[in-house]
Write a protein that holds these residues in place. Structure first.
Motif, short mmCIF file in Angstrom:
data_model
loop_
_atom_site.label_atom_id
_atom_site.label_comp_id
_atom_site.label_asym_id
_atom_site.label_seq_id
_atom_site.Cartn_x
_atom_site.Cartn_y
_atom_site.Cartn_z
N SER A 73 0.87 -1.17 0.00
CA SER A 73 0.00 0.00 0.00
C SER A 73 0.91 1.22 0.00
CB SER A 73 -0.88 -0.02 1.24
OG SER A 73 -1.67 1.14 1.30
N VAL A 74 0.76 2.07 -1.02
CA VAL A 74 1.65 3.22 -1.20
C VAL A 74 0.87 4.52 -1.10
CG1 VAL A 74 3.21 4.39 -2.81
CG2 VAL A 74 3.20 1.89 -2.69
N ILE A 89 -2.29 3.60 -3.25
CA ILE A 89 -2.19 2.70 -4.39
C ILE A 89 -1.86 1.32 -3.82
CG2 ILE A 89 -0.92 2.14 -6.49
CD1 ILE A 89 -0.34 5.21 -6.69
N VAL A 90 -2.71 0.36 -4.11
CA VAL A 90 -2.51 -0.98 -3.59
C VAL A 90 -2.28 -1.94 -4.74
CG1 VAL A 90 -3.57 -2.87 -2.29
CG2 VAL A 90 -3.97 -0.51 -1.59
N GLU A 111 10.72 9.21 -5.39
CA GLU A 111 10.68 10.51 -4.71
C GLU A 111 9.26 10.95 -4.38
OE1 GLU A 111 12.62 13.32 -7.19
OE2 GLU A 111 14.62 12.53 -6.79
N ASP A 112 8.27 10.44 -5.13
CA ASP A 112 6.88 10.84 -4.93
C ASP A 112 6.18 10.03 -3.83
OD1 ASP A 112 7.17 12.67 -6.95
OD2 ASP A 112 6.28 11.39 -8.49
N ILE A 113 6.87 9.04 -3.28
CA ILE A 113 6.25 8.18 -2.27
C ILE A 113 6.48 8.77 -0.88
CG2 ILE A 113 6.28 5.91 -1.18
CD1 ILE A 113 7.09 4.76 -3.91
N ASN A 114 5.39 8.93 -0.14
CA ASN A 114 5.46 9.40 1.24
C ASN A 114 5.63 8.24 2.21
OD1 ASN A 114 5.13 11.39 3.41
ND2 ASN A 114 3.19 10.32 3.78
N GLU A 118 3.47 -3.09 3.79
CA GLU A 118 2.85 -4.31 3.27
C GLU A 118 1.36 -4.22 3.50
OE1 GLU A 118 3.01 -9.10 3.94
OE2 GLU A 118 4.81 -7.92 4.40
N TYR A 119 0.60 -4.58 2.48
CA TYR A 119 -0.86 -4.45 2.56
C TYR A 119 -1.45 -5.65 3.28
CZ TYR A 119 -5.71 -3.90 1.10
OH TYR A 119 -7.07 -3.76 1.09
#
Length: 121
Positions: A73-74, A89-90, A111-114, A118-119
Protein backbone atom coordinates in the motif's frame (compact mmCIF):
# COMPACT_ATOMS: atom_id res chain seq x y z
CA UNK A 1 -59.52 -10.04 -36.04
CA UNK A 2 -63.10 -9.00 -36.19
CA UNK A 3 -64.29 -5.60 -37.31
CA UNK A 4 -65.35 -4.80 -33.73
CA UNK A 5 -61.90 -5.56 -32.25
CA UNK A 6 -60.24 -3.58 -35.07
CA UNK A 7 -62.42 -0.61 -34.13
CA UNK A 8 -61.46 -0.92 -30.44
CA UNK A 9 -57.76 -0.96 -31.30
CA UNK A 10 -58.16 2.03 -33.61
CA UNK A 11 -60.10 3.97 -30.95
CA UNK A 12 -57.53 3.13 -28.32
CA UNK A 13 -54.58 4.43 -30.35
CA UNK A 14 -56.51 7.51 -31.48
CA UNK A 15 -57.05 8.64 -27.87
CA UNK A 16 -53.90 7.15 -26.26
CA UNK A 17 -51.35 9.66 -25.03
CA UNK A 18 -47.95 8.21 -24.25
CA UNK A 19 -46.51 9.62 -21.05
CA UNK A 20 -43.08 9.43 -22.64
CA UNK A 21 -40.23 10.02 -20.22
CA UNK A 22 -42.57 10.73 -17.30
CA UNK A 23 -43.01 7.02 -16.65
CA UNK A 24 -39.21 6.56 -16.37
CA UNK A 25 -38.36 9.64 -14.32
CA UNK A 26 -38.91 7.89 -11.00
CA UNK A 27 -36.36 5.23 -11.91
CA UNK A 28 -33.86 7.72 -13.27
CA UNK A 29 -34.17 10.00 -10.26
CA UNK A 30 -33.55 7.06 -7.93
CA UNK A 31 -30.45 5.97 -9.86
CA UNK A 32 -29.18 9.55 -10.05
CA UNK A 33 -29.54 10.21 -6.32
CA UNK A 34 -27.89 6.88 -5.54
CA UNK A 35 -24.91 7.75 -7.76
CA UNK A 36 -24.63 11.27 -6.35
CA UNK A 37 -24.72 9.86 -2.83
CA UNK A 38 -21.84 7.48 -3.62
CA UNK A 39 -19.80 10.31 -5.14
CA UNK A 40 -20.45 12.54 -2.11
CA UNK A 41 -19.31 9.78 0.27
CA UNK A 42 -16.16 9.25 -1.76
CA UNK A 43 -15.38 12.99 -1.77
CA UNK A 44 -16.00 13.24 1.97
CA UNK A 45 -13.55 10.44 2.73
CA UNK A 46 -10.36 11.82 4.22
CA UNK A 47 -7.05 10.01 3.92
CA UNK A 48 -4.76 10.90 6.79
CA UNK A 49 -1.13 11.69 6.11
CA UNK A 50 0.98 8.75 7.16
CA UNK A 51 4.40 9.07 8.73
CA UNK A 52 6.92 10.10 6.04
CA UNK A 53 9.60 7.50 5.34
CA UNK A 54 13.17 7.74 4.13
CA UNK A 55 14.02 6.70 0.60
CA UNK A 56 16.08 3.84 2.00
CA UNK A 57 13.15 2.47 4.06
CA UNK A 58 10.80 2.79 1.11
CA UNK A 59 13.24 0.97 -1.17
CA UNK A 60 13.80 -1.82 1.35
CA UNK A 61 10.08 -2.53 1.77
CA UNK A 62 9.47 -2.42 -1.98
CA UNK A 63 12.37 -4.81 -2.69
CA UNK A 64 11.12 -7.30 -0.07
CA UNK A 65 7.59 -7.10 -1.50
CA UNK A 66 8.93 -7.56 -5.03
CA UNK A 67 11.03 -10.60 -4.06
CA UNK A 68 8.17 -12.24 -2.14
CA UNK A 69 5.27 -11.26 -4.45
CA UNK A 70 3.45 -9.40 -1.67
CA UNK A 71 0.89 -6.61 -1.91
CA UNK A 72 1.92 -3.14 -0.85
CA UNK A 73 0.00 0.00 0.00
CA UNK A 74 1.65 3.22 -1.20
CA UNK A 75 0.74 6.74 -0.14
CA UNK A 76 2.02 9.42 -2.49
CA UNK A 77 3.12 12.88 -1.41
CA UNK A 78 0.70 14.29 -3.98
CA UNK A 79 -2.52 15.95 -2.76
CA UNK A 80 -5.68 16.97 -4.63
CA UNK A 81 -6.95 20.52 -5.19
CA UNK A 82 -8.44 20.56 -1.67
CA UNK A 83 -5.05 19.64 -0.11
CA UNK A 84 -6.30 16.14 0.71
CA UNK A 85 -4.23 13.02 0.23
CA UNK A 86 -5.29 10.65 -2.51
CA UNK A 87 -6.25 7.05 -1.75
CA UNK A 88 -3.33 4.65 -1.37
CA UNK A 89 -2.19 2.70 -4.39
CA UNK A 90 -2.51 -0.98 -3.59
CA UNK A 91 -0.97 -3.72 -5.67
CA UNK A 92 1.98 -5.95 -6.35
CA UNK A 93 5.41 -4.64 -7.23
CA UNK A 94 5.76 -5.61 -10.89
CA UNK A 95 9.14 -3.99 -11.49
CA UNK A 96 11.78 -1.95 -9.79
CA UNK A 97 14.49 0.45 -10.96
CA UNK A 98 16.82 2.83 -9.17
CA UNK A 99 14.36 5.75 -9.19
CA UNK A 100 11.04 4.14 -10.24
CA UNK A 101 8.78 1.33 -9.17
CA UNK A 102 5.94 -0.31 -11.08
CA UNK A 103 2.96 -1.23 -8.92
CA UNK A 104 0.16 -3.08 -10.72
CA UNK A 105 1.22 -1.53 -14.02
CA UNK A 106 1.54 2.04 -12.71
CA UNK A 107 4.96 3.73 -12.86
CA UNK A 108 5.76 5.68 -9.70
CA UNK A 109 8.84 7.75 -8.95
CA UNK A 110 10.36 6.81 -5.60
CA UNK A 111 10.68 10.51 -4.71
CA UNK A 112 6.88 10.84 -4.93
CA UNK A 113 6.25 8.18 -2.27
CA UNK A 114 5.46 9.40 1.24
CA UNK A 115 4.84 6.05 2.90
CA UNK A 116 4.76 2.37 1.95
CA UNK A 117 3.78 -0.71 3.90
CA UNK A 118 2.85 -4.31 3.27
CA UNK A 119 -0.86 -4.45 2.56
CA UNK A 120 -2.97 -6.39 5.02
CA UNK A 121 -6.66 -7.06 4.34
Amino acid sequence: MSKESDQKVTDFFRTYQDRGMKKWQGFMLSDYTSTVSKIDKKRAQVYEKKKPMSLESISEILMIAYANHRLVSVQLKQVDIDDKFLPDIVGTVDGYQVDHVVISGEWIELEDINHVEEYMD
